[in-house]
Write a protein that holds these residues in place. Structure first.
Motif, PDB file in Angstrom:
ATOM      1  N   ASP A  40     -26.062  34.529 -27.145  1.00 14.13           N
ATOM      2  CA  ASP A  40     -24.607  34.451 -27.001  1.00 14.13           C
ATOM      3  C   ASP A  40     -24.113  35.412 -25.920  1.00 14.13           C
ATOM      4  O   ASP A  40     -23.228  35.071 -25.124  1.00 14.13           O
ATOM      5  N   GLU A  41     -24.698  36.605 -25.902  1.00 18.62           N
ATOM      6  CA  GLU A  41     -24.273  37.616 -24.930  1.00 18.62           C
ATOM      7  C   GLU A  41     -24.608  37.178 -23.505  1.00 18.62           C
ATOM      8  O   GLU A  41     -23.771  37.284 -22.598  1.00 18.62           O
ATOM      9  N   ILE A  42     -25.811  36.686 -23.287  1.00 26.63           N
ATOM     10  CA  ILE A  42     -26.209  36.265 -21.943  1.00 26.63           C
ATOM     11  C   ILE A  42     -25.422  35.034 -21.503  1.00 26.63           C
ATOM     12  O   ILE A  42     -25.052  34.902 -20.327  1.00 26.63           O
ATOM     13  N   GLN A  43     -25.140  34.139 -22.448  1.00 29.55           N
ATOM     14  CA  GLN A  43     -24.345  32.952 -22.119  1.00 29.55           C
ATOM     15  C   GLN A  43     -22.955  33.356 -21.628  1.00 29.55           C
ATOM     16  O   GLN A  43     -22.382  32.726 -20.728  1.00 29.55           O
ATOM     17  N   SER A  44     -22.415  34.420 -22.213  1.00 29.30           N
ATOM     18  CA  SER A  44     -21.084  34.880 -21.811  1.00 29.30           C
ATOM     19  C   SER A  44     -21.080  35.456 -20.397  1.00 29.30           C
ATOM     20  O   SER A  44     -20.017  35.635 -19.794  1.00 29.30           O
ATOM     21  N   LYS A  45     -22.278  35.752 -19.854  1.00 27.37           N
ATOM     22  CA  LYS A  45     -22.380  36.318 -18.508  1.00 27.37           C
ATOM     23  C   LYS A  45     -22.452  35.250 -17.425  1.00 27.37           C
ATOM     24  O   LYS A  45     -22.493  35.575 -16.236  1.00 27.37           O
ATOM     25  N   SER A  46     -22.501  33.979 -17.807  1.00 27.53           N
ATOM     26  CA  SER A  46     -22.759  32.911 -16.842  1.00 27.53           C
ATOM     27  C   SER A  46     -21.691  32.822 -15.753  1.00 27.53           C
ATOM     28  O   SER A  46     -21.971  32.362 -14.646  1.00 27.53           O
ATOM     29  N   ARG A  47     -20.460  33.260 -16.060  1.00 26.12           N
ATOM     30  CA  ARG A  47     -19.392  33.206 -15.061  1.00 26.12           C
ATOM     31  C   ARG A  47     -18.954  34.605 -14.626  1.00 26.12           C
ATOM     32  O   ARG A  47     -17.843  34.785 -14.117  1.00 26.12           O
ATOM     33  N   TYR A  48     -19.829  35.557 -14.835  1.00 26.69           N
ATOM     34  CA  TYR A  48     -19.544  36.915 -14.359  1.00 26.69           C
ATOM     35  C   TYR A  48     -19.458  36.904 -12.835  1.00 26.69           C
ATOM     36  O   TYR A  48     -20.328  36.368 -12.153  1.00 26.69           O
ATOM     37  N   ARG A  49     -18.396  37.485 -12.285  1.00 25.10           N
ATOM     38  CA  ARG A  49     -18.220  37.519 -10.834  1.00 25.10           C
ATOM     39  C   ARG A  49     -19.023  38.683 -10.250  1.00 25.10           C
ATOM     40  O   ARG A  49     -18.678  39.847 -10.448  1.00 25.10           O
ATOM     41  N   VAL A  50     -20.044  38.342  -9.534  1.00 25.40           N
ATOM     42  CA  VAL A  50     -20.889  39.346  -8.890  1.00 25.40           C
ATOM     43  C   VAL A  50     -20.165  39.870  -7.652  1.00 25.40           C
ATOM     44  O   VAL A  50     -19.700  39.094  -6.806  1.00 25.40           O
ATOM     45  N   LYS A  51     -20.062  41.188  -7.548  1.00 29.39           N
ATOM     46  CA  LYS A  51     -19.358  41.819  -6.423  1.00 29.39           C
ATOM     47  C   LYS A  51     -20.369  42.356  -5.415  1.00 29.39           C
ATOM     48  O   LYS A  51     -21.201  43.210  -5.745  1.00 29.39           O
ATOM     49  N   ILE A  52     -20.291  41.849  -4.191  1.00 26.31           N
ATOM     50  CA  ILE A  52     -21.205  42.258  -3.119  1.00 26.31           C
ATOM     51  C   ILE A  52     -20.394  42.939  -2.027  1.00 26.31           C
ATOM     52  O   ILE A  52     -19.440  42.353  -1.489  1.00 26.31           O
ATOM     53  N   ALA A  53     -20.749  44.167  -1.684  1.00 25.63           N
ATOM     54  CA  ALA A  53     -20.067  44.914  -0.639  1.00 25.63           C
ATOM     55  C   ALA A  53     -20.876  44.846   0.649  1.00 25.63           C
ATOM     56  O   ALA A  53     -22.100  45.013   0.631  1.00 25.63           O
ATOM     57  N   VAL A  54     -20.195  44.602   1.765  1.00 23.54           N
ATOM     58  CA  VAL A  54     -20.834  44.593   3.086  1.00 23.54           C
ATOM     59  C   VAL A  54     -20.284  45.777   3.859  1.00 23.54           C
ATOM     60  O   VAL A  54     -19.070  45.879   4.087  1.00 23.54           O
ATOM     61  N   THR A  55     -21.157  46.689   4.250  1.00 23.90           N
ATOM     62  CA  THR A  55     -20.723  47.916   4.897  1.00 23.90           C
ATOM     63  C   THR A  55     -21.663  48.280   6.044  1.00 23.90           C
ATOM     64  O   THR A  55     -22.723  47.676   6.214  1.00 23.90           O
ATOM     65  N   GLY A  56     -21.275  49.267   6.809  1.00 19.83           N
ATOM     66  CA  GLY A  56     -22.072  49.725   7.948  1.00 19.83           C
ATOM     67  C   GLY A  56     -21.181  50.467   8.922  1.00 19.83           C
ATOM     68  O   GLY A  56     -20.009  50.754   8.639  1.00 19.83           O
ATOM     69  N   ASP A  57     -21.721  50.793  10.089  1.00 21.06           N
ATOM     70  CA  ASP A  57     -20.909  51.436  11.121  1.00 21.06           C
ATOM     71  C   ASP A  57     -19.916  50.443  11.710  1.00 21.06           C
ATOM     72  O   ASP A  57     -20.195  49.232  11.771  1.00 21.06           O
ATOM     73  N   SER A  58     -18.778  50.934  12.162  1.00 19.64           N
ATOM     74  CA  SER A  58     -17.791  50.072  12.808  1.00 19.64           C
ATOM     75  C   SER A  58     -18.405  49.387  14.017  1.00 19.64           C
ATOM     76  O   SER A  58     -19.158  50.004  14.791  1.00 19.64           O
ATOM     77  N   GLY A  59     -18.096  48.089  14.176  1.00 25.84           N
ATOM     78  CA  GLY A  59     -18.608  47.344  15.316  1.00 25.84           C
ATOM     79  C   GLY A  59     -19.965  46.728  15.113  1.00 25.84           C
ATOM     80  O   GLY A  59     -20.524  46.118  16.036  1.00 25.84           O
ATOM     81  N   ASN A  60     -20.534  46.870  13.911  1.00 26.97           N
ATOM     82  CA  ASN A  60     -21.865  46.306  13.651  1.00 26.97           C
ATOM     83  C   ASN A  60     -21.824  44.817  13.313  1.00 26.97           C
ATOM     84  O   ASN A  60     -22.860  44.187  13.165  1.00 26.97           O
ATOM     85  N   GLY A  61     -20.627  44.274  13.140  1.00 21.26           N
ATOM     86  CA  GLY A  61     -20.508  42.840  12.888  1.00 21.26           C
ATOM     87  C   GLY A  61     -20.503  42.463  11.423  1.00 21.26           C
ATOM     88  O   GLY A  61     -21.031  41.405  11.061  1.00 21.26           O
ATOM     89  N   MET A  62     -19.893  43.294  10.569  1.00 22.81           N
ATOM     90  CA  MET A  62     -19.850  42.978   9.138  1.00 22.81           C
ATOM     91  C   MET A  62     -19.047  41.709   8.865  1.00 22.81           C
ATOM     92  O   MET A  62     -19.455  40.855   8.083  1.00 22.81           O
ATOM     93  N   SER A  63     -17.897  41.572   9.532  1.00 27.18           N
ATOM     94  CA  SER A  63     -17.041  40.400   9.307  1.00 27.18           C
ATOM     95  C   SER A  63     -17.731  39.125   9.796  1.00 27.18           C
ATOM     96  O   SER A  63     -17.685  38.081   9.123  1.00 27.18           O
ATOM     97  N   SER A  64     -18.383  39.212  10.941  1.00 21.03           N
ATOM     98  CA  SER A  64     -19.119  38.049  11.460  1.00 21.03           C
ATOM     99  C   SER A  64     -20.242  37.664  10.512  1.00 21.03           C
ATOM    100  O   SER A  64     -20.512  36.475  10.304  1.00 21.03           O
TER     101      SER A  64
END
Length: 423
Positions: A75-99
């Motif tokens: 039951d607990e794992i089933q409740s995780k099926s729609r958990y929103r996974v948060k992924i952060a994209v980071t680095g030095d400015s100008g490295n092309g994170m948005s691209s």
């Protein structure tokens, strides 16, 4: 004392061996000082179970109700099926994170909901993007680049609330800077999943005089050497071009990302639940080892001369207390659909084969020594020693049953929750 010192030399050696072995086995059976804390795992994630669920699982383990444990876990794992996974994209400015985020979402820079890109710094505060068609229930967070100000890595990560993300992608291009290394060090210390992604590979290939294989190897070696010098274990490393999301390491990156999203959503909570079960089983085993009344009841139920019968009765009792006797095991096997997992309780002969220590404690010289020491002409002089040694046997059987319970329950949880093809 005269009676002891006048024993034949060979009998005295046997008795000395018996005492030394008892002390040795006591050390082996004693519980380890280091115990796994509930919720401890390889990676940290926000997708954790509530204290109430953990408590409920702990109670079911204490009751020896493995079927209930599996039901709660499902039951607990089933409740995780729609958990929103948060992924952060980071680095030095100008490295092309948005691209990179746009390429990962397979959309062009000109599309309405694309991440803004440009030569100058375009991302000034964290921005969230979605790609439900490719990564359902996943948030891709485009973080402002590091290095545009005098802000330290520590204050940057605190401001970005990096601890709230499940996975971090460190983007680099042109050079793998000290900021990238510091980010990797912090991610490892925080036990966060993280990747290193080298972007703008198309530009590197167009300006380099080296053949492509040599250039790729040089970039990989430079990044890994910088991380190794900082004692950072090798993270997944991908060399990509945002303008060619079907080439180089991009397909492998997407495949790895899919696997890790699944792990964050299912495997990590399952591992946490398994570790909680392991700890509860260890606690129960410790309590049983210290239960002197239970030991006495087992001894009183069987003739003291019949050690094997006494231990067999102990094994049967302990397996019932842990929920590892035939009936519950068959129920678990049926519910998981994995009858081959073994629906038969351990027999005493299985234990001797499984553990060298028990085999040693049941060997002929030891049994012979016990019989000799409990002879009537000793007037009960060695009763305390004999009782202590027999208790050590019971403690060892408890330890073996507890270990078998952990292994069987982990397998049952895995079989019940994860599809066979992704075990």
């Amino acid at each position: 004392m005269d009676l002891v010192t006048n024993l034949p030399q060979n009998i005295w050696k046997t008795f000395t061996l018996f005492i030394n072995m008892a002390n040795y086995l006591k050390c082996l059976i004693s519980p380890s000082s280091k115990s796994m804390t509930a919720g401890e795992s390889i990676y940290t994630s926000q997708n954790s179970s509530s204290p109430e669920v953990i408590e409920e699982i702990g109670k079911a383990v204490a009751e020896g109700n493995l079927q209930k444990v599996i039901g709660i876990a499902k039951d607990e794992i089933q409740s995780k099926s729609r958990y929103r996974v948060k992924i952060a994209v980071t680095g030095d400015s100008g490295n092309g994170m948005s691209s990179f985020i746009n390429a990962l979402r397979l959309i062009g820079h000109e599309e309405e909901d694309s991440a803004p890109t440009g030569v100058v710094r375009t991302t000034k505060k964290p921005a969230c993007y979605f790609s439900d068609s490719h990564f359902p229930y996943v948030e891709l967070w485009d973080l402002p680049g590091l290095g545009a100000t005098a802000q330290s890595v520590e204050s940057y990560l605190e401001e970005m609330q990096i601890s709230t993300y499940d996975l971090i992608i460190i983007v680099a291009s042109e050079q793998f800077s000290s900021n990238h290394v510091k980010l990797a060090i912090t991610m490892q210390r925080m036990r966060k999943r993280f990747y290193v992604v080298w972007t703008k590979l198309d530009r590197d290939l167009s300006t380099s005089t080296f053949p492509e294989p040599q250039l790729l190897q040089s970039i990989q070696r430079n990044i890994r050497e910088n991380l190794q010098q900082a004692q950072v274990r090798d993270p997944p490393l991908f060399l990509i071009s945002c303008f060619s999301p079907s080439f180089h390491d991009f397909p492998e990156l997407r495949k790895t990302l899919q696997k890790d999203i699944f792990s964050i959503r299912y495997r990590d909570p399952l591992e946490t639940i398994s570790q909680v079960c392991d700890k509860c089983i260890s606690n129960k085993a410790f309590s049983l080892k210290e239960d002197q009344r239970l030991m006495k009841d087992l001894e009183a139920a069987v003739s003291p001369e019949d050690d094997t019968a006494n231990l067999e009765r102990g094994l049967e009792t302990y397996q019932k207390l842990f929920g590892m006797d035939d009936g519950p095991l068959q129920q678990v096997a049926r519910s998981t659909g994995r009858l081959e997992m073994g629906s038969r309780a351990l027999q005493f002969q299985d234990l001797i084969k499984m553990d060298r220590r028990l085999e040693l404690m049941m060997c002929f010289p030891v049994n012979k020594s016990l019989r000799f020491l409990e002879s009537s002409w000793w007037y009960g002089l060695w009763n305390a020693v004999i009782r202590y040694f027999r208790h050590q046997r019971h403690k060892l059987i408890i330890e073996i049953v507890a270990k078998n319970t952990k292994t069987s329950l982990r397998k049952a949880l895995k079989d019940s929750i994860l599809p066979p093809e992704i075990h």
